[in-house]
Design an enzyme around this catalytic site. Structure first.
Site: not given
Length: 293
Positions: A145, A169, A239, A242, A265, A274
C-alpha cells in the site's frame, strides 16, 4: 481534531491510497456537507457518534431518496468513520446497517506493456527520477500500500534474503519477497542518490529534498505525471500498482492464497476479485482470437 482537518485527511486517503475517481470524491464532498448540515453541533471529531450515521440514513429514507443515493451516502459515512478509527483519531464501533446491495466494481489494471512504459518514465539523470523509479519498482514488485511504501524503513528490509516486512492494516505483520532486479535498484538508490540527501541518517528509505519522508500526495501527483509522460491511462493512482501486482501474478499462475498473504488481505474474497479480472481478460482475448477465424 477539527472536522475540516479530518475531512481533508479522509479525501487525501481516498484519492491517494484508494484511487477513488474525481466524480466519486465530489459526490462524497456533497454527502459529508449534507451530513454536517443535519448535525450542526459537530465541530470536532470528539463530537462524532456512530448513532449519527443511522440517524442520517433514516432521515434520507424518510425523505424518499433513491436507494443508490442512500447507499453512496452510507458508504461515504461508514468509510469516513472507519478511516478515523484506523488513524486512531476516534475510538468507536461502526454499526453494521442494512443497506441496498450493489455490484462490486472491478479494479483498474494496466497491461504489462503499459507498466513497463510507466516504470521507464522517470528521468534517471535526475536524483528525483532515480528515487521515483525505485519507488515504482518496489511498489509493483511487492503490492505494498502507498502508506506502507512511504513509511518503509531500513529495519523492514532484509537484503540478504530479499524480503520486505511491513505492518499493514490492523498492525498485522506480513513479509513479501522482492525480485533481485528490484532489490538492485533499491541498493543503488540507497548507496547513491540517498547518501547525498541531507536526511541520509533518517530511518526512512524514501526522502524528499528536505530529508523528510515522501508524502502520499506527492507520490500520487508523480504517478499521474509519469502516466502522462508514458502515454498510459490517466486513471492510474498509487493503488493501481497494487492491483497490477495481484492481477499479473494470478495471470501467470500464482496461487490465490499466496497472493492473499502478500497483499495482507484478511479475507480470501477480497483477493478473489483479481481472479474475476484475470478471467475477464482471458475471455476477452479468447473472443478477439475467435473473431479472426
Amino acid at each position: 481534531m477539527e472536522i475540516n482537518d479530518s475531512v481533508s485527511l479522509y479525501f487525501q486517503h481516498l484519492q491517494v491510497e484508494k484511487g477513488v475517481s474525481r466524480i466519486t470524491i465530489q459526490n462524497y464532498r456533497e454527502d459529508l456537507k449534507l451530513f454536517f448540515s443535519v448535525f450542526e453541533d459537530i465541530k470536532t471529531t470528539d463530537d462524532l457518534m456512530v448513532e449519527q450515521i443511522s440517524g442520517f440514513i433514516q432521515k434520507e429514507s424518510e425523505d424518499l431518496k433513491a436507494a443508490s443515493t442512500i447507499l453512496r451516502r452510507y458508504s461515504c459515512l461508514k468509510n469516513y468513520f472507519q478511516f478515523l478509527v484506523g488513524e486512531g483519531i476516534i475510538d468507536v464501533d461502526i454499526p453494521n446497517l442494512q443497506k441496498p446491495k450493489g455490484d462490486k466494481k472491478l479494479p483498474f489494471v494496466l497491461s504489462t506493456e503499459d507498466i513497463d512504459l510507466l516504470l521507464e518514465a522517470p528521468d534517471m539523470k535526475k536524483e528525483t527520477g532515480q528515487r521515483d523509479r525505485v519507488m515504482l519498482e518496489i511498489m509493483y514488485a511487492t503490492g505494498l500500500r502507498v502508506s506502507e511504501l512511504i513509511t518503509l524503513q531500513f529495519k523492514n528490509i532484509d537484503f540478504e534474503s530479499g524480503v520486505i516486512t511491513v505492518y499493514g492494516k490492523g498492525n498485522k505483520q506480513r513479509s513479501v519477497p522482492v525480485s533481485s532486479f528490484s532489490m538492485d535498484y533499491l541498493r543503488k538508490y540507497i548507496d547513491g542518490t540517498r547518501r547525498k540527501n541531507k536526511g541520509h541518517s533518517s530511518n526512512y528509505i524514501f526522502l524528499n529534498r528536505e530529508g523528510k519522508p515522501i508524502s502520499r500526495i506527492y507520490f500520487f501527483k508523480q504517478i499521474k505525471r509519469y502516466a502522462e509522460i508514458a502515454g498510459v491511462d490517466d486513471a492510474i493512482s498509487p493503488h493501481t500498482l497494487r492491483h497490477c501486482f495481484a492481477t499479473h501474478l494470478l495471470n501467470n499462475g500464482a496461487d490465490l492464497r499466496a497472493v492473499q498473504e502478500m497483499l495482507g488481505h484478511s479475507k480470501i474474497s477480497t483477493t478473489q476479485i483479481y481472479t474475476h479480472l484475470s478471467t475477464n481478460r482471458i475471455m476477452a482475448a479468447y473472443d478477439k482470437f475467435s473473431s479472426r477465424k
